[in-house]
Design an enzyme around this catalytic site. Structure first.
Site, short mmCIF file in Angstrom:
data_model
loop_
_atom_site.label_atom_id
_atom_site.label_comp_id
_atom_site.label_asym_id
_atom_site.label_seq_id
_atom_site.Cartn_x
_atom_site.Cartn_y
_atom_site.Cartn_z
N GLY A 12 0.81 -1.21 0.00
CA GLY A 12 0.00 0.00 0.00
C GLY A 12 0.85 1.26 0.00
N ASP A 13 0.20 2.40 -0.05
CA ASP A 13 0.87 3.71 -0.02
C ASP A 13 1.82 3.89 -1.21
OD1 ASP A 13 -0.26 4.34 2.61
OD2 ASP A 13 1.18 2.88 3.38
N LYS A 16 -1.09 5.45 -5.60
CA LYS A 16 -2.21 5.19 -6.53
C LYS A 16 -3.05 6.43 -6.77
CE LYS A 16 -3.61 1.77 -3.91
NZ LYS A 16 -2.42 1.69 -3.03
N LYS A 18 -2.34 9.60 -7.15
CA LYS A 18 -1.86 10.47 -8.23
C LYS A 18 -2.15 9.86 -9.60
CE LYS A 18 2.28 12.26 -10.44
NZ LYS A 18 3.72 12.54 -10.37
N GLY A 40 -5.74 6.05 2.27
CA GLY A 40 -5.69 7.47 1.94
C GLY A 40 -5.02 7.68 0.60
N HIS A 41 -5.70 8.38 -0.31
CA HIS A 41 -5.10 8.72 -1.60
C HIS A 41 -4.81 10.21 -1.61
CE1 HIS A 41 -6.83 4.99 -3.91
NE2 HIS A 41 -5.86 4.71 -3.07
N GLN A 224 -5.11 0.15 -0.69
CA GLN A 224 -4.03 -0.65 -0.11
C GLN A 224 -3.16 -1.30 -1.21
OE1 GLN A 224 -7.37 -1.63 1.37
NE2 GLN A 224 -7.16 -0.12 2.97
N GLY A 302 -0.99 9.27 9.80
CA GLY A 302 0.16 10.11 10.10
C GLY A 302 1.34 9.33 10.63
N SER A 413 6.98 8.43 -12.12
CA SER A 413 6.64 9.65 -11.40
C SER A 413 7.92 10.28 -10.86
CB SER A 413 5.68 9.35 -10.25
OG SER A 413 5.41 10.53 -9.51
#
Length: 438
Positions: A12-13, A16, A18, A40-41, A224, A302, A413
């Site tokens: 995950g993280d 995705k 962007k 979170g996206h 995820q 966070g 990216s």
């Protein structure tokens, strides 16, 4: 078929949000098919940083239709908050562009409480976000769940809340020695949520079937990553849903044959939030540098992310499991400062080496990474948008990753902004063809 699915291929993280935001420009409809507000996206558009947990990232594009599918567990409190923020920012001007499946299950207050109580009680943590995701999926599987459509029948809602609280309150009070819930208050609160949700709730499966018949282009948005999948991940350190591409159909109601291209998203290195095995994790200066440059902190919690070198073993398996046709390599610019860059090519346990991830979590925790080392490029990639402008060593890194994971890299990216992206046009032709059917 013209439709595209996007999945993470690590823990995950991966970034995705962007890529889904970029690809949404080519799609008519964007569908979220699993997970909940534990994901979170993060998207940076027009100088604004927007973090979405439930509403698909395509909502930032003008005129796109976004769907929260039946496979999602929906927290109405989070949904209402996101809705309010997006409207204030001017991203939702037409309520018809957002739909919620009436078959999606609801996150209830007792789910969140049980999630946190259970995690606090465990001597060996799972790393849950405490958002109630696991308990909600448990109720869904045990046929105790409450669905979005139930919000509009007060009798049904009341009966189900009361029935569930008989058991939930018993566990909360007797086992965890904590304060339980009153059915009346939950029904009142959720009935108010229902008034807000009502204009968005529809039979999204029927809508997707009709859209497919009309040759509309659909983008399926996963949350995820593959190694948090409840079946294919590092169990039990996983989420409570299937995150792989195979769940796009069951989590949305669209047929499996409607998805013609699967794009995998991975970082140029590896991160993980929470507990669980992580063979390439770095504990020294290199890991701290990755975290600092990459701003590696969870968009939802966070929490600082654990950082490590690229793991070709897990990505190669994820490519095959998901049927991935192309990869998007994220945060390439984070590696700008490294003199030497390592890639995990195999695992080692004792004297034996392995090209595949182990099935046992115990073995996973014992594996040692076998590394290849390449020279870094020692110059900033930030904002580069053309492949030819990449330094030679950066191109060598991309080529070696393609060889190791057995998939081509279609997107690179080089920064968080939409514009800081390299679209490898000769390779991306198939992706554009998938959308534009031209």
């Amino acid at each position: 078929m013209p439709n595209v699915g996007v999945v993470g291929v690590q823990w995950g993280d991966e970034g995705k949000g962007k890529i889904i935001d970029i690809l949404s420009d080519y799609a008519d409809i964007i569908v979220r098919f699993q997970g909940g507000a534990n994901a979170g996206h993060t998207i940076v558009a027009g100088g604004k940083r927007v973090i979405l947990h439930l509403i698909p990232s395509g909502i930032l594009r003008e005129g796109k239709c976004c769907i929260i599918g039946n496979g999602v567990v929906l927290d109405p409190e989070v949904f209402v908050h996101e809705l309010s923020e997006l409207k204030a920012l001017g991203y939702i001007k037409d309520d018809k562009k957002l739909m919620v499946s009436g078959l999606a299950h609801l996150i209830m207050p007792y789910h969140k409480k049980l999630d946190m109580l259970k995690e606090s009680r465990n001597t060996k943590k799972i790393g849950t976000t405490g958002r109630g995701i696991g308990p909600a999926y448990e109720d869904k599987a045990s046929r105790m769940g409450i669905r979005v459509i139930d919000l509009f029948d007060k009798k049904v809602l009341t009966e189900r809340v009361k029935r569930n609280l008989e058991f939930k309150n018993f566990v909360i009070k007797k086992y965890y020695k904590n304060e339980g819930f009153q059915a009346r208050q939950i029904v009142k609160t959720y009935s108010e949520y229902g008034k807000i949700l009502k204009k968005y709730v529809t039979d999204t499966t029927a809508f997707l079937h009709k859209s497919i018949d009309q040759n509309k282009t659909i983008l399926f948005e996963g949350a995820q990553g593959t190694y948090l999948d409840i079946d294919h991940g590092t169990y039990p350190y996983v989420t409570s849903s299937n995150t792989v591409s195979g769940n796009m159909a069951s989590g949305s109601g669209a047929p499996p044959t409607s998805v013609g291209y699967i794009l995998g998203i991975c970082k140029a290195y590896t991160t993980r939030v929470g507990e669980g095995p992580f063979p390439t994790e770095l504990f020294g200066e290199d890991g701290e540098l990755m975290r600092k440059i990459g701003d590696e902190y969870g968009a939802t919690t966070g929490r600082p992310r654990r950082c490590g070198w690229f793991d070709a073993v897990i990505v190669r398996r994820a490519v095959k499991t998901n049927g991935i046709k192309g990869l998007s390599l994220m945060k390439m610019d984070v590696l700008d400062s490294f003199e030497k860059i390592k890639i995990c090519v195999k695992y080692k346990i004792g004297a034996k080496t392995y090209a595949e991830p182990p099935m046992s979590v115990g073995d996973y925790e014992r594996v040692e990474p076998v590394y290849e080392e390449i020279d870094g490029w020692n110059t900033s990639l930030r904002g580069i948008t053309k492949y030819d402008e990449l330094p030679t060593n950066a191109k060598k890194y991309l080529k070696r990753l393609e060889e190791l994971v057995e998939a081509r890299i279609d997107i690179v990216s080089t920064g968080p902004e939409r514009e800081s992206t390299i679209l490898l046009k000769t390779r991306l032709y198939n992706l554009r063809f998938a959308f534009l059917n031209s």
